[in-house]
Scaffold this motif. Structure first.
Motif, PDB file in Angstrom:
ATOM      1  N   MET A 152       0.847  -1.170   0.000  1.00 23.67           N
ATOM      2  CA  MET A 152       0.000   0.000   0.000  1.00 23.67           C
ATOM      3  C   MET A 152       0.894   1.235   0.000  1.00 23.67           C
ATOM      4  N   GLY A 153       0.578   2.217  -0.829  1.00 29.43           N
ATOM      5  CA  GLY A 153       1.324   3.458  -0.903  1.00 29.43           C
ATOM      6  C   GLY A 153       0.775   4.505   0.044  1.00 29.43           C
ATOM      7  N   ARG A 154       1.578   5.543   0.258  1.00 30.04           N
ATOM      8  CA  ARG A 154       1.185   6.617   1.171  1.00 30.04           C
ATOM      9  C   ARG A 154       1.768   7.927   0.659  1.00 30.04           C
ATOM     10  N   ILE A 155       0.938   8.972   0.719  1.00 30.21           N
ATOM     11  CA  ILE A 155       1.387  10.330   0.395  1.00 30.21           C
ATOM     12  C   ILE A 155       1.128  11.185   1.626  1.00 30.21           C
ATOM     13  N   ASP A 156       2.157  11.914   2.057  1.00 29.77           N
ATOM     14  CA  ASP A 156       2.013  12.827   3.190  1.00 29.77           C
ATOM     15  C   ASP A 156       1.759  14.235   2.685  1.00 29.77           C
ATOM     16  N   TYR A 157       0.759  14.894   3.250  1.00 31.51           N
ATOM     17  CA  TYR A 157       0.453  16.289   2.964  1.00 31.51           C
ATOM     18  C   TYR A 157       0.701  17.079   4.244  1.00 31.51           C
ATOM     19  N   LEU A 158       1.430  18.166   4.129  1.00 29.87           N
ATOM     20  CA  LEU A 158       1.710  18.996   5.298  1.00 29.87           C
ATOM     21  C   LEU A 158       1.310  20.433   4.984  1.00 29.87           C
ATOM     22  N   HIS A 159       0.204  20.872   5.574  1.00 28.99           N
ATOM     23  CA  HIS A 159      -0.335  22.218   5.362  1.00 28.99           C
ATOM     24  C   HIS A 159      -0.439  22.528   3.869  1.00 28.99           C
ATOM     25  N   ASP A 160      -0.975  21.571   3.130  1.00 30.82           N
ATOM     26  CA  ASP A 160      -1.115  21.656   1.676  1.00 30.82           C
ATOM     27  C   ASP A 160      -2.587  21.887   1.354  1.00 30.82           C
ATOM     28  N   PRO A 161      -2.929  22.983   0.665  1.00 30.90           N
ATOM     29  CA  PRO A 161      -4.342  23.230   0.332  1.00 30.90           C
ATOM     30  C   PRO A 161      -4.946  22.153  -0.567  1.00 30.90           C
ATOM     31  N   ASP A 162      -4.114  21.361  -1.245  1.00 32.79           N
ATOM     32  CA  ASP A 162      -4.614  20.285  -2.094  1.00 32.79           C
ATOM     33  C   ASP A 162      -4.795  18.969  -1.343  1.00 32.79           C
ATOM     34  N   VAL A 177      -1.816  15.334   6.884  1.00 30.84           N
ATOM     35  CA  VAL A 177      -2.753  14.283   6.462  1.00 30.84           C
ATOM     36  C   VAL A 177      -1.985  13.267   5.632  1.00 30.84           C
ATOM     37  N   MET A 178      -2.215  11.992   5.930  1.00 34.29           N
ATOM     38  CA  MET A 178      -1.577  10.897   5.193  1.00 34.29           C
ATOM     39  C   MET A 178      -2.639  10.188   4.366  1.00 34.29           C
ATOM     40  N   LEU A 179      -2.459  10.198   3.045  1.00 29.18           N
ATOM     41  CA  LEU A 179      -3.405   9.556   2.136  1.00 29.18           C
ATOM     42  C   LEU A 179      -2.865   8.191   1.733  1.00 29.18           C
ATOM     43  N   TYR A 180      -3.681   7.157   1.952  1.00 31.68           N
ATOM     44  CA  TYR A 180      -3.311   5.785   1.608  1.00 31.68           C
ATOM     45  C   TYR A 180      -4.050   5.348   0.348  1.00 31.68           C
ATOM     46  N   ASP A 181      -3.510   4.336  -0.316  1.00 33.68           N
ATOM     47  CA  ASP A 181      -4.084   3.826  -1.567  1.00 33.68           C
ATOM     48  C   ASP A 181      -5.547   3.413  -1.438  1.00 33.68           C
ATOM     49  N   ASP A 182      -5.948   2.979  -0.244  1.00 35.52           N
ATOM     50  CA  ASP A 182      -7.325   2.505  -0.062  1.00 35.52           C
ATOM     51  C   ASP A 182      -8.321   3.642   0.166  1.00 35.52           C
ATOM     52  N   GLY A 183      -7.855   4.910   0.098  1.00 36.64           N
ATOM     53  CA  GLY A 183      -8.734   6.062   0.257  1.00 36.64           C
ATOM     54  C   GLY A 183      -8.751   6.637   1.661  1.00 36.64           C
ATOM     55  N   GLU A 184      -8.127   5.954   2.610  1.00 33.03           N
ATOM     56  CA  GLU A 184      -8.060   6.507   3.956  1.00 33.03           C
ATOM     57  C   GLU A 184      -7.190   7.765   3.924  1.00 33.03           C
TER      58      GLU A 184
END
Length: 157
Positions: A1-11, A88-95
């Motif tokens: 499963m992949g993960r993208i970290d967002y830090l104070h990102d408006p997107d 916010v951490m976005l995972y491949d499963d939509g979490e």
């Protein structure tokens, strides 16, 4: 499963979960810090993960360090609590998980370094070499706070 970290990102996607989790700042007698390279995003981090029903938070620390690194650890103290809703951490499963992480200092008491399905590399790293590693800014903050033993109280933020 992949993960993208967002830090104070408006997107960043809106968070849809919060999971209490731990990270372990494990330091050996030589002063080296135990780091993992995460298999989900390739970045270097402290070992850690989610708190499970039926275990104490210190049990979570010990379990996660063992599962991810092969090192048996003993909790020493807590260095900080991290709850920035802008991480916010976005995972491949939509979490889309809002950060809720407690950082504990720990020491190794046994085991041998090995990887797991969550780690591609595990290393003991000298604090002076940490800047050479691709570590997310929020993880760097945890490491900096854990290294600062002069801090009178754990970081809460």
């Amino acid at each position: 499963m992949g993960r993208i970290d967002y830090l104070h990102d408006p997107d960043a996607p809106p968070a849809n979960s919060v999971v209490p989790s731990v990270v372990a700042f494990v330091q050996n007698d030589s002063g080296d810090v135990l780091l993992i390279q995460r298999s989900d995003n390739g970045r270097w981090a402290l070992p850690g993960g989610g708190h499970d029903v039926g275990e104490s938070i210190s049990d979570t620390v010990v379990r996660e360090v063992w599962e991810e690194t092969g090192i048996k650890a003993e909790v020493v103290d807590m260095s900080g609590i991290y709850t920035d809703p802008g991480h916010v951490m976005l995972y491949d499963d939509g979490e889309a998980r809002q950060q809720f992480s407690i950082c504990f200092r720990a020491r190794p008491v046994g085991g041998d370094v090995r990887t797991s399905d969550e780690t591609t590399q595990v290393r003991w790293v000298s604090p002076s070499d940490l800047r050479e590693f691709d570590i997310h800014p929020t993880m760097r903050l945890r490491i900096e706070h854990a290294l600062d033993r002069e801090r009178a109280a754990p970081y809460v933020g």
